[in-house]
Write a protein that holds these residues in place. Structure first.
Motif, short mmCIF file in Angstrom:
data_model
loop_
_atom_site.label_atom_id
_atom_site.label_comp_id
_atom_site.label_asym_id
_atom_site.label_seq_id
_atom_site.Cartn_x
_atom_site.Cartn_y
_atom_site.Cartn_z
N HIS A 182 -8.89 -3.54 -8.47
CA HIS A 182 -10.32 -3.78 -8.17
C HIS A 182 -11.21 -2.65 -8.68
O HIS A 182 -11.71 -1.82 -7.91
N GLU A 232 0.79 -0.31 -4.74
CA GLU A 232 -0.65 -0.13 -4.93
C GLU A 232 -0.94 1.27 -4.43
O GLU A 232 -1.06 1.52 -3.23
N SER A 261 -5.53 2.26 -7.18
CA SER A 261 -6.80 1.74 -6.65
C SER A 261 -7.52 2.80 -5.82
O SER A 261 -6.89 3.63 -5.16
N HIS A 318 0.84 -1.21 0.00
CA HIS A 318 0.00 0.00 0.00
C HIS A 318 0.86 1.25 0.00
O HIS A 318 1.99 1.25 0.49
N HIS A 346 -9.49 3.46 -2.55
CA HIS A 346 -9.68 2.85 -1.22
C HIS A 346 -10.47 3.74 -0.29
O HIS A 346 -10.75 3.35 0.85
N ASP A 368 -3.98 -10.26 -5.14
CA ASP A 368 -4.05 -9.29 -4.03
C ASP A 368 -3.72 -10.04 -2.74
O ASP A 368 -4.42 -9.92 -1.73
ZN ZN Z 1 -6.65 -2.48 -2.83
#
Ligand code: ZN
Ligand code: ZN
Length: 571
Positions: free
Chosen positions: A465, A410, A435, A371, A437, A526
């Motif tokens: 996603h 990510e 992504s 992340h 989030h 993931d």
């Molecule tokens: Zn994610």
């Protein structure tokens, strides 16, 4: 019990202790033990049975003996007693987005609410109004989520359904029965209401099925004519149909496809004088013996369609479909794997263990993407962490030139569509998964604009996603996926098919449209644990449902070509 099941049981104890506000250190100790079990490379069960589990860091003597009661004595009273002290609808209530443990406790203590049905009644009676921590807007949103959760009742995720199906098939096979999966489980639907099995009806088969199903602890089984049903409070319902040898193949064909696929097949048959029913196949009134489903498709003038594509779309019956079927992606086509977390962010295993796990599974390359710094809740990496991880990756790449580790991140897509590292940091990476989030309740136009901006960022390799859905838990955010797919295809940005069984996002229904525009997908686990890499199996079945061929799949490229494709826009 495997490591995942043990860790889940430990986490349930921790969660219950937390809700009941018992000793907080005890709850933390259970969480820690769960983490230790998840991070173990070997089966914890073996050590619990034959060794000393307290030699594993993070597991003390009292949790060690609890594990022993579970694994050796198969005594789960601690877990059942704790669960009995929770509100009876706790596990359904905790699924309501925005209703954390603290709010749930308030609702239980102050209003006596014990289930989502209680909660819905209380919202409609206005009993939540004015309660500390509950705004009018929040309550309205919660009501929609509660209705969703009620709608999810009786549905199960693919991994849960498959795991129970495999257990049942194993136990029926051990009893000497021949069993085949059929229906939605065989087609690999993302959510499943029931497991259907066909069992060859021969001497003693009925008795064997009855004793097998009757032996399932906590299960309730019943007979309805020539089929048997098993209901278990925590498992996907199972139906076993008894089939005579000559009707087994036709029954498999008839029960596998979706109703519209079957309807199309029967219509096609009618035009050719072929009748297919559960009992058998005939041509102009003459019974035709069939040895497998390929024989039935041949009588229909069609190539064999694998179960997962039998969804009743026009494309299934188009001339030339056979050319596509041969190229549908398989596990054996996957050479590398992307979107893997390590313990540097919220993963449970260090980099070297995740790399080892990928090698053990036969991959030639792996893309690490922890992340980014905006995701502070998930231990997002600072610029310094990222540099340190990069050095570690360089060292591992030098050690084994036969295997390639790609450096990635990510990165959160911020509300304005920007990524949360400056370009000079992003350009040092091999790939960037962008992504969403946070801020998921933006309106459709704003969310579409946000993601399209992220796609246009020259450092974005792929969108993670893409719709943000959590199956049976959270709806996708409002977004114009047509515009997203169009822009991604135009910019050469891949879309992720997130293989986590709660996501399976991109939805398979959208894949053909994206690929037809020249778009490419990556089937990403993931993964947050070494075993998490195996979630790829769910991604594969979903990809195949979407007619994804290996040509349009990043994972099927060799390391060098994948690296080039992922960074094409900034190198
Ligand atoms: Zn994610
Ligand atoms: Zn992730």
């Amino acid at each position: 019990m495997d490591n995942a099941a043990l860790a889940e049981a430990l986490l349930t104890v921790a969660e219950a202790l937390d809700f009941l506000e018992e000793n907080p250190f005890k709850a933390k100790a259970y969480q820690k033990a769960a983490r230790s079990i998840m991070e173990m490379g070997a089966p914890a069960r073996d050590i619990i049975e034959h060794g000393d589990i307290t030699t594993v860091a993070g597991i003390g003597s009292s949790i060690g003996s609890v594990l022993k009661t579970w694994v050796v004595d198969r005594d789960f009273s601690l877990l059942t007693d704790l669960k009995a002290r929770l509100p009876h609808g706790y596990f359904e209530m905790i699924k309501v987005p925005g209703l954390g443990m603290k709010k749930l406790r308030t609702l239980h203590r102050e209003l006596g609410l014990s289930s989502v049905d209680d909660l819905l009644a209380a919202i409609d009676d206005g009993r939540l109004a004015g309660l500390k921590g509950f705004s009018d807007k929040g309550i309205a949103r919660m009501r929609r989520s509660v209705l969703d959760v009620i709608g999810y009742r009786g549905w199960y995720l693919l991994d849960a359904a498959w795991s129970w199906m495999e257990t049942m098939i194993e136990s029926l096979s051990d009893a000497g029965l021949s069993v085949l999966p059929t229906g939605v489980c065989r087609r690999g639907m993302e959510v499943i209401e029931g497991i259907e099995l066909l069992c060859l009806d021969r001497d003693g088969a009925h008795d064997a099925v009855q004793s097998c199903l009757g032996d399932v602890p906590g299960g309730r089984f019943s007979r309805d004519g020539s089929s048997y049903s098993l209901h278990h409070p925590e498992k996907t319902p199972v139906k076993v149909w008894m089939e005579a040898e000559e009707s087994l193949v036709p029954a498999l064909f008839v029960t596998t496809g979706s109703p519209s696929h079957l309807e199309q097949a029967l219509m096609l048959g009618e035009r050719r004088g072929v009748r297919v029913s559960r009992q058998g196949v005939s041509h102009s009134g003459t019974v035709i013996p069939v040895k497998d489903e390929a024989d039935i498709y041949a009588l229909l003038g069609m190539p064999y369609l694998p179960p997962e594509v039998r969804e009743g779309r026009d494309m299934e019956w188009k001339p030339g479909v056979d050319g596509m079927l041969g190229g549908l992606v398989t596990r054996g086509d996957l050479r590398g794997i992307l979107h893997v977390h390590t313990s540097m962010s919220d993963g449970h295993a260090p980099l070297k263990d995740m790399v080892r796990a990928a090698k053990d599974r036969g991959y030639c390359w792996i893309g690490i993407s922890d992340h980014s710094r905006n995701a502070y809740y998930a231990g997002g990496l600072s610029v310094k962490d990222l540099k340190r991880q990069g050095e570690e990756i360089d060292a591992l790449n030098r050690e084994d030139p036969g295997f390639t580790i790609l450096k990635g991140i990510e990165s959160d897509i911020l509300p304005d569509g920007s990524l949360d590292y400056p370009d000079n940091i992003l350009k040092q990476l091999d790939f960037v998964v962008a992504s969403v989030h946070s801020h998921m309740d933006m309106d459709r136009d704003a969310m579409t604009e946000r993601i399209v901006r992220a796609i246009r960022n020259p450092f974005t390799s792929m969108i993670g996603h893409p719709t943000g859905r959590l199956l049976l838990s959270r709806r996708p955010y409002e977004v114009d996926m047509d515009a997203v797919m169009e822009e991604a295809a135009r910019q050469g940005v891949s879309l992720e098919l997130n293989a986590h069984p709660m996501r399976l996002d991109l939805d398979w229904r959208l894949i053909p449209s994206f690929v037809s525009r020249g778009g490419r997908l990556a089937i990403n686990p993931d993964a947050h644990t070494p075993d998490g890499l195996d979630d790829v199996r769910y991604g594969i079945v979903i990809a195949r449902k979407g007619f994804l061929t290996s040509r349009a799949c990043i994972n099927c490229l060799d390391a060098r070509t994948a690296k080039e494709a992922l960074a094409a826009r900034w190198s």
